[in-house]
Motif scaffolding. Structure first.
Motif, short mmCIF file in Angstrom:
data_model
loop_
_atom_site.label_atom_id
_atom_site.label_comp_id
_atom_site.label_asym_id
_atom_site.label_seq_id
_atom_site.Cartn_x
_atom_site.Cartn_y
_atom_site.Cartn_z
N GLU A 1 0.82 -1.21 0.00
CA GLU A 1 0.00 0.00 0.00
C GLU A 1 0.85 1.27 0.00
O GLU A 1 0.54 2.24 -0.70
CB GLU A 1 -0.93 0.00 1.20
CG GLU A 1 -2.02 1.07 1.15
CD GLU A 1 -3.01 0.86 0.02
OE1 GLU A 1 -3.28 -0.30 -0.36
OE2 GLU A 1 -3.48 1.88 -0.51
N SER A 2 1.93 1.27 0.74
CA SER A 2 2.72 2.49 0.91
C SER A 2 3.49 2.89 -0.34
O SER A 2 4.02 4.01 -0.41
CB SER A 2 3.69 2.33 2.07
OG SER A 2 4.59 1.28 1.83
N VAL A 3 3.57 2.01 -1.34
CA VAL A 3 4.31 2.36 -2.56
C VAL A 3 3.40 2.50 -3.78
O VAL A 3 3.87 2.86 -4.86
CB VAL A 3 5.43 1.34 -2.86
CG1 VAL A 3 6.33 1.14 -1.64
CG2 VAL A 3 4.88 0.02 -3.35
N LYS A 4 2.13 2.23 -3.60
CA LYS A 4 1.20 2.34 -4.72
C LYS A 4 1.21 3.75 -5.29
O LYS A 4 1.19 4.72 -4.54
CB LYS A 4 -0.22 1.98 -4.27
CG LYS A 4 -0.47 0.50 -4.15
CD LYS A 4 -1.91 0.23 -3.74
CE LYS A 4 -2.17 -1.25 -3.59
NZ LYS A 4 -3.56 -1.53 -3.16
N GLY A 5 1.23 3.84 -6.61
CA GLY A 5 1.24 5.14 -7.27
C GLY A 5 2.62 5.74 -7.40
O GLY A 5 2.79 6.74 -8.12
N ARG A 6 3.61 5.17 -6.73
CA ARG A 6 4.98 5.68 -6.80
C ARG A 6 5.93 4.68 -7.44
O ARG A 6 6.87 5.08 -8.14
CB ARG A 6 5.49 6.02 -5.40
CG ARG A 6 4.67 7.07 -4.68
CD ARG A 6 5.34 7.51 -3.38
NE ARG A 6 5.49 6.44 -2.41
CZ ARG A 6 6.67 6.02 -1.93
NH1 ARG A 6 7.79 6.60 -2.34
NH2 ARG A 6 6.71 5.05 -1.04
N PHE A 7 5.73 3.40 -7.20
CA PHE A 7 6.59 2.35 -7.73
C PHE A 7 5.86 1.62 -8.85
O PHE A 7 4.64 1.42 -8.79
CB PHE A 7 6.94 1.34 -6.64
CG PHE A 7 7.86 1.83 -5.56
CD1 PHE A 7 8.19 3.18 -5.44
CD2 PHE A 7 8.42 0.94 -4.66
CE1 PHE A 7 9.05 3.62 -4.44
CE2 PHE A 7 9.28 1.36 -3.65
CZ PHE A 7 9.59 2.71 -3.54
N THR A 8 6.63 1.17 -9.85
CA THR A 8 6.09 0.37 -10.93
C THR A 8 6.98 -0.83 -11.18
O THR A 8 8.18 -0.67 -11.45
CB THR A 8 5.97 1.18 -12.23
OG1 THR A 8 5.16 2.33 -12.01
CG2 THR A 8 5.36 0.33 -13.34
N ILE A 9 6.41 -2.00 -11.07
CA ILE A 9 7.15 -3.24 -11.34
C ILE A 9 6.92 -3.64 -12.79
O ILE A 9 5.84 -3.45 -13.33
CB ILE A 9 6.72 -4.37 -10.37
CG1 ILE A 9 7.67 -5.55 -10.45
CG2 ILE A 9 5.28 -4.79 -10.62
CD1 ILE A 9 7.43 -6.60 -9.36
N SER A 10 7.96 -4.19 -13.41
CA SER A 10 7.83 -4.69 -14.78
C SER A 10 8.86 -5.78 -14.99
O SER A 10 9.73 -6.00 -14.14
CB SER A 10 8.01 -3.56 -15.80
OG SER A 10 9.30 -2.99 -15.70
N ARG A 11 8.74 -6.45 -16.10
CA ARG A 11 9.68 -7.54 -16.40
C ARG A 11 9.88 -7.64 -17.90
O ARG A 11 8.98 -7.33 -18.69
CB ARG A 11 9.16 -8.87 -15.83
CG ARG A 11 7.86 -9.35 -16.43
CD ARG A 11 7.27 -10.51 -15.61
NE ARG A 11 8.12 -11.68 -15.64
CZ ARG A 11 8.02 -12.69 -14.75
NH1 ARG A 11 7.13 -12.63 -13.77
NH2 ARG A 11 8.82 -13.73 -14.85
N ASP A 12 11.06 -8.11 -18.27
CA ASP A 12 11.38 -8.41 -19.67
C ASP A 12 11.75 -9.88 -19.71
O ASP A 12 12.89 -10.25 -19.36
CB ASP A 12 12.52 -7.52 -20.17
CG ASP A 12 12.80 -7.72 -21.65
OD1 ASP A 12 12.47 -8.80 -22.20
OD2 ASP A 12 13.38 -6.80 -22.25
N ASN A 13 10.80 -10.73 -20.09
CA ASN A 13 11.05 -12.17 -20.04
C ASN A 13 12.13 -12.61 -21.04
O ASN A 13 12.81 -13.61 -20.82
CB ASN A 13 9.75 -12.93 -20.29
CG ASN A 13 8.81 -12.85 -19.10
OD1 ASN A 13 9.22 -12.55 -17.98
ND2 ASN A 13 7.53 -13.12 -19.34
N ALA A 14 12.30 -11.87 -22.10
CA ALA A 14 13.33 -12.21 -23.08
C ALA A 14 14.73 -11.99 -22.50
O ALA A 14 15.69 -12.62 -22.96
CB ALA A 14 13.15 -11.38 -24.35
N LYS A 15 14.82 -11.10 -21.52
CA LYS A 15 16.12 -10.79 -20.91
C LYS A 15 16.26 -11.37 -19.51
O LYS A 15 17.25 -11.09 -18.83
CB LYS A 15 16.31 -9.27 -20.86
CG LYS A 15 16.39 -8.61 -22.22
CD LYS A 15 16.62 -7.11 -22.08
CE LYS A 15 16.77 -6.44 -23.44
NZ LYS A 15 16.97 -4.98 -23.32
#
Length: 122
Positions: A62-76
């Protein structure tokens, strides 16, 4: 054996941004839920954000919502955490890991990496 290596941490002032990276090996990366954790001095390690294998379902403390964004590159075989509007309370060592569940953040298979330090000054 599953291994992870985190990078991208640093020292920033409050309001600044950092982008963390985590490269994983020894697993079929796109089969796994992946998560970011952090541990501040004197505190327990906590789950911060989690992403499903396909990259479309994402979960945040909850404390990081709107500030942090998680993502991934499965090819890498790489996981990312974009951190904006950083606050002093975000100061911690950040780790990544494969997890069994984005609800419980129960770690699966991998040992902890060395982590990457994030320090936010006021």
């Amino acid at each position: 054996q599953v291994q992870v290596a985190e990078s991208g941490g640093g020292a920033v002032q409050a309001g600044g941004s950092l982008r963390l990276s985590c490269t994983a090996s020894g697993l079929t990366f796109d089969d796994y839920r992946m998560a970011w954790f952090r541990q501040a001095p004197g505190k327990e390690r906590e789950g911060v954000s989690c992403i499903m294998p396909g990259g479309f379902e994402k979960y945040y403390k909850e404390s990081v919502k709107g500030r942090f964004t998680i993502s991934r590159d499965n090819a890498k075989n790489t996981l990312y955490l974009q951190m904006n509007s950083l606050k002093p309370e975000d100061t911690a060592m950040y780790y990544c890991a494969a997890v069994l569940s984005c609800g419980t953040y129960k770690r699966e298979g991998s040992d902890w990496g060395q982590g990457t330090q994030v320090t936010v000054s006021s």
